[in-house]
Design a protein around this motif. Structure first.
Motif, PDB file in Angstrom:
ATOM      1  N   GLY A   1       0.862  -1.170   0.000  1.00 27.25           N
ATOM      2  CA  GLY A   1       0.000   0.000   0.000  1.00 27.25           C
ATOM      3  C   GLY A   1       0.904   1.228   0.000  1.00 27.25           C
ATOM      4  O   GLY A   1       2.061   1.152   0.414  1.00 27.25           O
ATOM      5  N   GLY A   2       0.402   2.355  -0.456  1.00 24.98           N
ATOM      6  CA  GLY A   2       1.238   3.550  -0.553  1.00 24.98           C
ATOM      7  C   GLY A   2       1.378   4.280   0.760  1.00 24.98           C
ATOM      8  O   GLY A   2       0.436   4.361   1.553  1.00 24.98           O
ATOM      9  N   ALA A   3       2.568   4.827   1.003  1.00 32.31           N
ATOM     10  CA  ALA A   3       2.823   5.639   2.196  1.00 32.31           C
ATOM     11  C   ALA A   3       3.889   6.682   1.861  1.00 32.31           C
ATOM     12  O   ALA A   3       4.537   6.608   0.816  1.00 32.31           O
ATOM     13  N   LYS A   4       4.060   7.648   2.741  1.00 32.64           N
ATOM     14  CA  LYS A   4       5.123   8.643   2.574  1.00 32.64           C
ATOM     15  C   LYS A   4       5.377   9.312   3.913  1.00 32.64           C
ATOM     16  O   LYS A   4       4.476   9.418   4.753  1.00 32.64           O
ATOM     17  N   GLY A   5       6.602   9.758   4.105  1.00 30.42           N
ATOM     18  CA  GLY A   5       6.945  10.465   5.331  1.00 30.42           C
ATOM     19  C   GLY A   5       7.721  11.718   5.028  1.00 30.42           C
ATOM     20  O   GLY A   5       8.297  11.870   3.942  1.00 30.42           O
ATOM     21  N   GLY A   6       7.763  12.621   5.998  1.00 29.94           N
ATOM     22  CA  GLY A   6       8.524  13.847   5.801  1.00 29.94           C
ATOM     23  C   GLY A   6       8.845  14.527   7.113  1.00 29.94           C
ATOM     24  O   GLY A   6       8.061  14.456   8.065  1.00 29.94           O
TER      25      GLY A   6
END
Length: 476
Positions: A109-114
């Motif tokens: 599944g898609g994820a992202k962090g920052g």
């Protein structure tokens, strides 16, 4: 502070641009509205603020981790360090990750962090403190783990940060036998995979190369088949742009212009990418490169004559105000969201072929998948098949020499005998993935009579996600 299912971003935001592209694909789908809304929405948004002592001061760091979709687990996506990080950007990038993974058949599944910091203005010691604290916050809320959410490098991060994340996770979860798989993009010495650094740029090369092999598509824009002699402009000489430029140059394409923040350089006879990088390291800028013309405005470089334009830097660099001036016949989106929806429509009317980001820059997550599998299997690629392949090849060569009554030259024999190393297998897997993904998008474009590759790519991604939901029995 944890916050889920937050209000939708404001109109005309980066996230809204992705939703517009999603909505265009809906016309070609026979899927219940409610399910489409579920696929579009971000499942979980974790916004955190944590204190870190930097120098003699305590500073509050703003950071995010967004899990866009849980239709498959773990979630997967990079972590970027930039002063421009905001919730809208991270939500958008996590959505793009969902669609990328679906297109290239990577089971995430898609994820992202920052993290909202300027990595250039912070010492290595303080970056380590921030990274480790960020990882601890993710562990507390169950937002990281080999089967939960697997981060990776992105803008402003690399192998160093991924090492710190792995080490922090292992210190908190020492009994997890699969702890190596909690993050990808690690150094090879810590479970990383060979070929990861250049993966996104190489994926861009494979995708564009496959398009250029299509006789019908090339004829429609007045180009010959193949990459040899094609004039290319690349915006952005970071990890993706540099490697893409290198592979195109090696394939016989002509890099006529390279653009960076401070400006661009142009030479119609071609630029040697390696020499430009040496000049950049020596002077701190690509400008004033011997034999090249300086262009003050980076955006102007996008409008120069060329066959292929590769935006490999920032989002929204091609917009309604400059789209009409773009002269390229093919645009390959190496960056995330470099073309606005308004510009997309203008480019389509001009007959320019746009190879979309949700397919073209999926090389990174593809090879991250290979690293994740390597970590879970606890076996490096090539360990079991290298010697077997070499022995089989040796036997075949012996048979050929006996039948032909002729000895094969030593250097040629050496090439044929060589068994595959890890990097050979990784690149082979990436090449197969990018070629297969392109043809699936092209098949949908033709069968559904869709005008462009972007909408076709979204249709492909959505259908694959729906298929996953149906297999789970969530939507009978």
């Amino acid at each position: 502070m944890s916050k889920k299912n937050q209000d939708k971003p404001v109109k005309n935001s980066f996230f809204n641009c992705i939703e517009k592209n999603f909505d265009k694909a809906e016309r070609f789908l026979s899927i219940e509205k409610g399910l489409l809304e579920q696929i579009k929405s971000c499942n979980a948004v974790y916004r955190m603020n944590f204190p870190v002592k930097i120098g003699k001061e305590i500073k509050v760091i703003e950071a995010y981790r967004v899990q866009h979709s849980h239709h498959k687990l773990p979630c997967k996506g990079g972590i970027r360090y930039s002063i421009k990080v905001n919730q809208d950007e991270i939500m958008t990038l996590s959505a793009l990750m969902t669609y990328k993974c679906a297109i290239v058949d990577v089971p995430f599944g898609g994820a992202k962090g920052g993290i909202k910091i300027d990595p250039q203005a912070v010492s290595e010691e303080d970056i380590e403190k921030i990274t480790r604290r960020y990882t601890s916050e993710l562990i507390k809320k169950n937002f990281i783990g080999p089967g939960i959410d697997v981060p990776a490098p992105d803008y402003g991060t690399g192998e160093r940060e991924m090492s710190w994340i792995f080490d922090t996770f292992l210190s908190v979860c020492p009994k997890d036998v699969d702890a190596l798989a909690c993050v990808t993009g690690k150094p090879v010495s810590q479970g990383g995979v060979r070929g990861r650094k250049e993966a996104t740029g190489l994926g861009v090369f494979y995708g564009i190369r496959e398009l250029c092999r299509m006789k019908e598509d090339m004829s429609s824009i007045g180009l010959d088949v193949g990459l040899v002699g094609k004039k290319i402009i690349i915006q952005g000489l970071g990890n993706v742009g540099y490697h893409a430029a290198t592979f195109f140059h090696e394939a016989g394409a002509i890099i006529v212009a390279l653009a960076e923040r401070e400006g661009a350089i142009y030479n119609q006879k071609g630029l040697n990418v390696s020499d430009v990088i040496l000049h950049l390291k020596k002077t701190g800028s690509i400008l004033n490169f011997p034999g090249a013309k300086n262009i003050e405005n980076t955006e102007t470089a996008l409008e120069l004559e060329c066959d292929i334009l590769i935006p490999a830097a920032l989002e929204n660099v091609i917009h309604k105000n400059n789209a009409n001036r773009i002269k390229a016949k093919i645009i390959g989106e190496a960056a995330n969201g470099p073309i606005t929806p308004e510009a997309d429509e203008i480019l389509e009317k001009k007959g320019i072929i746009v190879v979309p980001d949700i397919y073209l820059n999926a090389g990174g997550v593809t090879v991250s998948y290979f690293e994740w599998l390597k970590n879970l299997s606890h076996v490096r690629y090539g360990r079991m098949e290298k010697r077997f392949s070499e022995n089989m090849n040796a036997e075949l060569l012996q048979v050929i020499e006996t039948v032909c009554k002729n000895k094969i030259p030593k250097e040629e024999k050496k090439i044929i005998l060589k068994g595959p190393n890890e990097i050979d297998l990784v690149r082979s897997g990436l090449e197969d993935t990018m070629i297969s993904g392109f043809h699936k998008i092209l098949d949908i474009k033709k069968s559904s009579k869709i005008e462009n590759l972007r909408t076709s790519a979204f249709v492909l991604a959505i259908n694959k996600i729906v298929d996953s939901y149906e297999k789970l029995g969530i939507f009978p």
